[in-house]
Design a protein around this motif. Structure first.
Motif, mmCIF file in Angstrom:
data_model
loop_
_atom_site.group_PDB
_atom_site.id
_atom_site.type_symbol
_atom_site.label_atom_id
_atom_site.label_comp_id
_atom_site.label_asym_id
_atom_site.label_seq_id
_atom_site.Cartn_x
_atom_site.Cartn_y
_atom_site.Cartn_z
ATOM 1 N N PHE A 7 0.843 -1.187 0.000
ATOM 2 C CA PHE A 7 0.000 0.000 0.000
ATOM 3 C C PHE A 7 0.883 1.243 0.000
ATOM 4 O O PHE A 7 2.015 1.201 0.474
ATOM 5 N N ALA A 8 0.340 2.354 -0.482
ATOM 6 C CA ALA A 8 0.991 3.659 -0.390
ATOM 7 C C ALA A 8 0.068 4.565 0.411
ATOM 8 O O ALA A 8 -1.101 4.736 0.065
ATOM 9 N N ILE A 9 0.607 5.127 1.489
ATOM 10 C CA ILE A 9 -0.184 5.978 2.372
ATOM 11 C C ILE A 9 0.323 7.410 2.246
ATOM 12 O O ILE A 9 1.508 7.666 2.431
ATOM 13 N N ARG A 10 -0.582 8.324 1.925
ATOM 14 C CA ARG A 10 -0.209 9.726 1.741
ATOM 15 C C ARG A 10 -0.477 10.533 2.997
ATOM 16 O O ARG A 10 -1.336 10.187 3.810
ATOM 17 N N ALA A 107 -7.905 -0.775 5.208
ATOM 18 C CA ALA A 107 -8.490 0.459 4.675
ATOM 19 C C ALA A 107 -7.509 1.583 5.009
ATOM 20 O O ALA A 107 -7.432 2.027 6.151
ATOM 21 N N VAL A 108 -6.746 2.017 4.022
ATOM 22 C CA VAL A 108 -5.704 3.016 4.241
ATOM 23 C C VAL A 108 -6.313 4.346 4.675
ATOM 24 O O VAL A 108 -7.313 4.796 4.113
ATOM 25 N N LYS A 109 -5.674 4.949 5.678
ATOM 26 C CA LYS A 109 -6.128 6.232 6.205
ATOM 27 C C LYS A 109 -5.043 7.275 5.995
ATOM 28 O O LYS A 109 -4.073 7.323 6.744
ATOM 29 N N PRO A 110 -5.182 8.124 4.977
ATOM 30 C CA PRO A 110 -4.233 9.225 4.777
ATOM 31 C C PRO A 110 -4.340 10.213 5.939
ATOM 32 O O PRO A 110 -5.358 10.270 6.636
ATOM 33 N N VAL A 111 -3.288 11.002 6.135
ATOM 34 C CA VAL A 111 -3.268 11.975 7.228
ATOM 35 C C VAL A 111 -2.894 13.344 6.679
ATOM 36 O O VAL A 111 -1.823 13.511 6.100
ATOM 37 N N TYR A 112 -3.792 14.305 6.855
ATOM 38 C CA TYR A 112 -3.552 15.693 6.455
ATOM 39 C C TYR A 112 -3.781 16.564 7.682
ATOM 40 O O TYR A 112 -4.886 16.576 8.243
ATOM 41 N N LEU A 113 -2.726 17.251 8.107
ATOM 42 C CA LEU A 113 -2.755 18.012 9.354
ATOM 43 C C LEU A 113 -2.476 19.488 9.116
ATOM 44 O O LEU A 113 -1.865 19.862 8.112
#
Length: 127
Positions: A7-10, A107-113
């Motif tokens: 997987f690739a997680i952004r 279920a990949v969870k991207p993170v934007y902070l």
């Protein structure tokens, strides 16, 4: 890697242009990605960073090595490069792409902070 796939997680965050601010921003972003996605150090293939040109006090890969994310990152391949300049781009932004093995049904969870929430509001924490 039985029952796992790649997987690739952004993720992305913003920072002030100080070494400490960059380190803290990278630490928070990566800790959240690792925790929310149940990432294990031995399953990470690589972590790639980009930073906007207005951030030049600390390499984000070096920041990760100096951070406490809950994982030992000392043997993980890290790479950092400048973000391609685009007119009107959001300033002071650090982006990451974590390539890792996870359970096939993850279920990949991207993170934007922080200020990076505007890049992908649907993935911003707290939304």
């Amino acid at each position: 890697m039985k029952d796992k796939r790649l997987f690739a997680i952004r993720g992305a965050t913003t920072s002030e242009n100080t070494a400490e601010s960059i380190r803290l921003a990278v630490e928070e972003m990566c800790r959240e990605i690792f925790m929310l996605n149940s990432v294990k150090a031995q399953d990470i293939v690589s972590v790639q960073f980009t930073m906007t040109p207005d951030l030049d006090e600390l390499n984000p890969a070096a920041a990760l090595r100096k951070s406490d994310t809950g994982l030992d990152t000392s043997k993980i391949a890290l790479f950092a490069m400048p973000e391609l300049y685009i007119k009107g781009m959001p300033p002071k932004t650090i982006r990451v792409l974590v390539t890792t093995y996870l359970d096939c049904d993850a279920a990949v969870k991207p993170v934007y902070l922080n200020g990076a929430k505007s890049l992908r509001p649907e993935f911003a924490l707290g939304n």
